[in-house]
Enzyme design. Structure first.
Site, short mmCIF file in Angstrom:
data_model
loop_
_atom_site.label_atom_id
_atom_site.label_comp_id
_atom_site.label_asym_id
_atom_site.label_seq_id
_atom_site.Cartn_x
_atom_site.Cartn_y
_atom_site.Cartn_z
NE ARG A 189 9.96 6.11 8.76
CZ ARG A 189 9.02 5.89 7.83
NH1 ARG A 189 9.14 4.89 6.97
NH2 ARG A 189 7.97 6.68 7.76
CE1 TYR A 226 8.86 5.11 3.23
CE2 TYR A 226 7.27 6.90 3.09
CZ TYR A 226 7.75 5.76 3.71
OH TYR A 226 7.12 5.28 4.84
NE ARG A 235 3.95 6.55 1.72
CZ ARG A 235 4.19 5.31 2.12
NH1 ARG A 235 4.64 4.40 1.26
NH2 ARG A 235 3.96 4.98 3.37
CD GLU A 254 11.22 -7.05 6.11
OE1 GLU A 254 12.11 -7.69 6.72
OE2 GLU A 254 10.33 -6.43 6.69
CB ALA A 298 1.50 0.14 6.42
N PRO A 328 0.79 -1.23 0.00
CG PRO A 328 -0.07 -1.09 2.14
CD PRO A 328 0.57 -2.05 1.19
CG ASN A 329 -0.25 4.22 1.37
OD1 ASN A 329 -1.26 4.75 0.89
ND2 ASN A 329 -0.25 3.60 2.53
CG HIS A 333 11.22 -2.07 4.56
ND1 HIS A 333 9.85 -2.05 4.41
CD2 HIS A 333 11.51 -3.18 5.26
CE1 HIS A 333 9.33 -3.12 5.01
NE2 HIS A 333 10.32 -3.82 5.53
CG ASN A 340 8.43 -1.85 0.28
OD1 ASN A 340 7.86 -1.95 1.37
ND2 ASN A 340 8.99 -0.72 -0.12
C1 DQA Z 1 8.26 1.13 3.81
C2 DQA Z 1 8.34 1.29 5.34
C3 DQA Z 1 6.98 1.04 5.98
O1 DQA Z 1 7.07 1.25 7.38
C4 DQA Z 1 5.94 2.00 5.43
O2 DQA Z 1 4.68 1.70 5.97
C5 DQA Z 1 5.90 2.00 3.95
C6 DQA Z 1 7.16 2.00 3.22
C7 DQA Z 1 9.59 1.49 3.12
O3 DQA Z 1 9.78 1.08 1.99
O4 DQA Z 1 10.40 2.21 3.71
O5 DQA Z 1 4.85 2.08 3.33
O6 DQA Z 1 7.96 -0.23 3.53
#
Ligand code: DQA
Length: 144
Positions: A109, A24, A19, A100, A79, A11-12, A102, A76
């Site tokens: 954080r 990011y 964003r 995994e 959240a 998501p997002n 990020h 990735n």
């Molecule tokens: C994220 C880190 C997560 O905590 C966050 O919710 C994201 C992006 C990252 O790529 O840094 O959506 O996965």
């Protein structure tokens, strides 16, 4: 035969580029896909890059990665990393290795980002290098 790496985004992440760029970075998801495809070509690999804001899509795609014989999954989960037992269980349910990834380093954080259900099931984690995190994950996946 060219093997495929699934690159699954939660998501997002469709909003990357605009964003919270201070966290990011300014690369869009398409920019990241382009870099991965360039490097994958050199490694004789194919990239299947996807994004969804829906948890169940990530579960379905993890199953699909195994069913279609993907070499690895770069994930990735956004959240859902910190909330989803369903994604954790899907990773545990397949033999395909999952990395995994990020962009940010969740451990530096908010406390709610310090737990990763994905990380408990994944083969390994790369975090904190911005878009480069994805490329580093591809380098690892190429060596499996
Ligand atoms: C994220 C880190 C997560 O905590 C966050 O919710 C994201 C992006 C990252 O790529 O840094 O959506 O996965």
């Amino acid at each position: 035969m060219t093997e495929t790496i699934y690159v699954l985004n939660g998501p997002n992440l469709n909003l990357l580029g605009t964003r919270e760029p201070e966290i990011y970075g300014s690369d869009t998801l398409d920019d990241i896909a382009g870099s991965l495809e360039d490097r994958a070509r050199e490694l004789n690999l194919a990239i299947d890059m996807r994004q969804s804001n829906h948890e169940g899509h990530l579960v379905d795609w993890l199953h699909e990665a195994q069913a279609r014989g993907a070499k690895a999954v770069i994930l990735n989960a956004g959240a859902f990393t910190h909330t989803s037992i369903a994604v954790h269980d899907a990773i545990k349910s397949i033999k395909t290795p999952v990395i995994e990834v990020h962009l940010s380093n969740p451990h530096t954080r908010e406390a709610f980002r310090h737990v990763s259900y994905v990380g408990r099931a994944a083969k390994g984690t790369i975090a904190g290098f911005g878009a480069l995190s994805y490329t580093l994950a591809l380098e690892a996946a190429a060596r499996f």
